[in-house]
Motif scaffolding. Structure first.
Motif, short mmCIF file in Angstrom:
data_model
loop_
_atom_site.label_atom_id
_atom_site.label_comp_id
_atom_site.label_asym_id
_atom_site.label_seq_id
_atom_site.Cartn_x
_atom_site.Cartn_y
_atom_site.Cartn_z
N VAL A 51 0.84 -1.21 0.00
CA VAL A 51 0.00 0.00 0.00
C VAL A 51 0.87 1.26 0.00
O VAL A 51 0.66 2.18 -0.80
CB VAL A 51 -0.96 -0.01 1.23
CG1 VAL A 51 -1.67 1.33 1.36
CG2 VAL A 51 -1.98 -1.13 1.08
N ILE A 52 1.89 1.28 0.88
CA ILE A 52 2.76 2.47 0.95
C ILE A 52 3.56 2.59 -0.35
O ILE A 52 3.75 3.69 -0.88
CB ILE A 52 3.70 2.39 2.18
CG1 ILE A 52 2.87 2.42 3.47
CG2 ILE A 52 4.69 3.55 2.19
CD1 ILE A 52 3.63 2.15 4.73
N SER A 75 2.66 1.80 -3.25
CA SER A 75 1.83 2.22 -4.39
C SER A 75 1.41 3.69 -4.31
O SER A 75 0.79 4.21 -5.23
CB SER A 75 0.58 1.32 -4.49
OG SER A 75 -0.15 1.43 -3.30
N LEU A 76 1.74 4.35 -3.18
CA LEU A 76 1.40 5.77 -3.04
C LEU A 76 2.49 6.62 -3.68
O LEU A 76 3.54 6.86 -3.10
CB LEU A 76 1.23 6.13 -1.55
CG LEU A 76 0.12 5.42 -0.79
CD1 LEU A 76 0.18 5.75 0.69
CD2 LEU A 76 -1.25 5.81 -1.34
N GLU A 77 2.24 7.06 -4.90
CA GLU A 77 3.27 7.76 -5.67
C GLU A 77 3.76 9.08 -5.04
O GLU A 77 4.94 9.39 -5.11
CB GLU A 77 2.78 8.01 -7.10
CG GLU A 77 2.88 6.74 -7.94
CD GLU A 77 2.42 6.96 -9.36
OE1 GLU A 77 2.32 8.12 -9.76
OE2 GLU A 77 2.16 5.96 -10.03
N LEU A 132 4.54 9.87 -2.22
CA LEU A 132 5.53 9.72 -1.14
C LEU A 132 6.97 9.74 -1.68
O LEU A 132 7.89 10.14 -0.97
CB LEU A 132 5.28 8.42 -0.37
CG LEU A 132 4.03 8.39 0.48
CD1 LEU A 132 3.83 7.02 1.07
CD2 LEU A 132 4.12 9.42 1.60
N THR A 148 8.99 6.50 0.66
CA THR A 148 8.30 5.20 0.69
C THR A 148 9.01 4.18 1.56
O THR A 148 8.41 3.57 2.45
CB THR A 148 8.19 4.64 -0.76
OG1 THR A 148 7.54 5.62 -1.55
CG2 THR A 148 7.40 3.36 -0.78
#
Lengths: 132, 223
Positions: free
Chosen positions: A35-36, A38-40, A42, A46
């Motif tokens: 999940v982390i 896939s958070l662009e 960041l 990451t």
């Protein structure tokens, strides 16, 4: 490191450290990693954030959590499967260790050698599932 | 604060297990009652300060025990736990921690520069850090800034598994050797490495004998 290798290395590491009360929270580590990851927005944060969350899940079991976030999970399904596989293999490994009668094991293999052998056998037993 | 921590079942269990280690050491004649009490006191002080250390490590650091005696106590403790039906409980195993940490570079398929960064981070980390995983995350972060491409989770997991100074050194040597020696691709997987480690441990570990235990007991009685 492949998720499959990480699961087994984490299994071995989990036997080196006292199990905390909320050890099962470590199961969430692969999901958090995906999940982390896939958070662009960041960006370069990451990896540090993933590591911090992995430790925060169970600080006493930090090596296990951190080993489970070393691989890069390519999809949500892969991270869920990795988490489930780790959980099930942990239970299976624990159950097998309970059933081993050390008196029936040659002295040189007692303790860690037999545990490593069991893990090796489990590794190859479940390897075909990775190909599927 | 410390007392509150000890009321939780886990802490109680851990404390009982630590006590068990000390008792086994005492029964085997490796330490005296006074030495056990001092070591437990030191552990309590460290625990109150937020540092969780194993009683065996304290005894090793204070040279109350040798590594061979420590291994013998752990084997005996395993046997007692098995008899008591407590095998599912786990305990610290520094040698296996070293093996796990040493396998990380080869399984992560690290490049030469990453292996060097990993080794350097571990050695520098041990010079300035204790076993706190938070500090290891920080050290891993710094290492990944200096050498981008290095996995901070690899450094953090390896570092937080090890303690003392011999094991990190051993893990660095093992990790570097495994990563740099051109092993067949099949050995770059956890399964074969486990089997290899089992064979090496079985060959080079001296299994405790009843005679050794009796000799040590006798020495303890004389002391």
């Amino acid at each position: 490191m492949t998720p499959y290798d990480a699961i087994f290395l984490a299994l071995l590491a989990s036997r080196c450290i006292n199990r905390p009360q909320q050890w099962w929270l470590v199961v969430l580590a692969p999901l958090l990693s995906f999940v982390i990851g896939s958070l662009e927005p960041l960006g370069r944060l990451t990896e540090p954030l993933t590591a911090l969350f992995a430790v925060a899940l169970a600080p006493r079991w930090a090596p296990v959590g951190l080993l489970l976030v070393v691989p890069e999970y390519s999809s949500l399904t892969e991270s869920i499967v990795a988490a489930a596989a780790w959980f099930l293999l942990d239970a299976l490994f624990g159950s097998l260790l309970k059933r081993v009668n050390e008196d029936a094991v040659t002295p040189h293999l007692r303790g860690w050698p037999i545990q490593l052998l069991i893990l090796g056998v489990l590794y190859y037993s479940f390897l075909p599932l990775v190909w599927i | 604060m410390t007392e509150t921590k000890h009321t939780t079942p886990t802490s109680k269990q851990i404390f009982a297990e630590e006590m068990h280690f000390g008792r086994v050491a005492l029964n085997l004649g490796f330490i005296t009652e006074e030495e056990l009490e001092r070591a437990l006191g030191a552990r309590e002080e460290l625990h109150a300060a937020g540092v969780d250390t194993l009683i065996g490590d304290i005894m090793l650091d204070r040279q109350l025990l040798t590594s061979a005696q420590c291994e013998q106590i752990l084997t005996e403790q395993d046997r007692l736990l098995r008899e008591a039906g407590l095998l599912s409980r786990v305990r610290a195993a520094p040698t296996i921690g070293l093996v796990v940490a040493g396998m990380v570079p080869v399984l992560s398929h690290m490049s030469l520069s990453s292996v060097l960064t990993w080794s350097g981070a571990l050695l520098i980390g041990f010079a300035i850090s204790n076993r706190s995983p938070w500090r290891w995350v920080g050290i891993g972060w710094l290492a990944s800034i200096i050498a981008p491409g290095t996995s901070m989770a690899s450094i953090g997991s390896s570092g937080s598994l090890l303690h003392g100074w011999r094991r990190p050194l051993g893990a660095v040597l093992l990790g570097t050797c495994l990563a740099l020696i051109p092993l067949p691709e099949t050995l770059h997987q956890a399964g074969p490495l486990f089997l290899l480690a089992a064979v090496v441990l079985a060959l080079f570990r001296k299994p405790p004998t009843k005679k050794n235990t009796q000799d040590k007991n006798h020495k303890g009685e004389q002391a």
